[in-house]
Design a protein around this motif. Sequence first.
Motif, PDB file in Angstrom:
ATOM      1  N   SER A  50      39.324  41.375  35.458  1.00 26.20           N
ATOM      2  CA  SER A  50      39.731  39.963  36.087  1.00 26.20           C
ATOM      3  C   SER A  50      39.797  39.619  37.263  1.00 26.20           C
ATOM      4  O   SER A  50      40.250  40.646  37.840  1.00 26.20           O
ATOM      5  CB  SER A  50      41.115  39.971  35.070  1.00 26.20           C
ATOM      6  N   CYS A  51      39.816  38.327  37.664  1.00 28.68           N
ATOM      7  CA  CYS A  51      40.244  37.925  38.908  1.00 28.68           C
ATOM      8  C   CYS A  51      41.613  37.421  39.128  1.00 28.68           C
ATOM      9  O   CYS A  51      41.959  36.263  38.181  1.00 28.68           O
ATOM     10  CB  CYS A  51      38.968  36.908  39.136  1.00 28.68           C
ATOM     11  N   TYR A  52      42.133  37.712  40.143  1.00 31.71           N
ATOM     12  CA  TYR A  52      43.665  37.271  40.419  1.00 31.71           C
ATOM     13  C   TYR A  52      43.771  36.601  41.767  1.00 31.71           C
ATOM     14  O   TYR A  52      42.961  37.041  42.563  1.00 31.71           O
ATOM     15  CB  TYR A  52      44.652  38.468  40.249  1.00 31.71           C
ATOM     16  N   LYS A  53      44.511  35.580  41.750  1.00 31.14           N
ATOM     17  CA  LYS A  53      44.697  35.013  43.206  1.00 31.14           C
ATOM     18  C   LYS A  53      46.037  35.360  43.726  1.00 31.14           C
ATOM     19  O   LYS A  53      47.103  35.118  42.882  1.00 31.14           O
ATOM     20  CB  LYS A  53      44.558  33.514  43.078  1.00 31.14           C
ATOM     21  N   ILE A  54      46.111  35.824  44.783  1.00 28.75           N
ATOM     22  CA  ILE A  54      47.256  36.267  45.673  1.00 28.75           C
ATOM     23  C   ILE A  54      47.228  35.900  47.028  1.00 28.75           C
ATOM     24  O   ILE A  54      46.182  36.290  47.741  1.00 28.75           O
ATOM     25  CB  ILE A  54      47.927  37.678  45.251  1.00 28.75           C
TER      26      ILE A  54
END
Length: 83
Positions: A50-54
Motif C-alpha cells: 500500500s502507498c502512504y503519504k508522510i
Amino acid sequence: MNLNDLNINDKAYIKNVRHSGIKKRRLYDLGFIDGEIVEKKFTSLFKDPSCYKIKNTFIALRDKDASKIEVSYEWEYTFMWKS
C-alpha cells in the motif's frame, strides 16, 4: 490499530513503530516517527503493498511491515515525551 488497518484517504497519527534494528532506523529516516501524520493513499491490485503519504512523500510499504506500526486517529500529548 495498525497502519495497514487504515482505509484509503484516512489520516492518523503514528503512535509506535514496533520494528527493530535497521528496519526501524530506515522507517525513522523516512519520517515514520511518533506523532507524525500519515495518510493511506492507494493500494496495489492485490492489496499488498500500500502507498502512504508522510511529510509530503509517498512511500510504499508491505502489509507485514505496516502491521508493526501502531497508529491512532487522535493525537496524544504523550507522543512528544516518549523515550
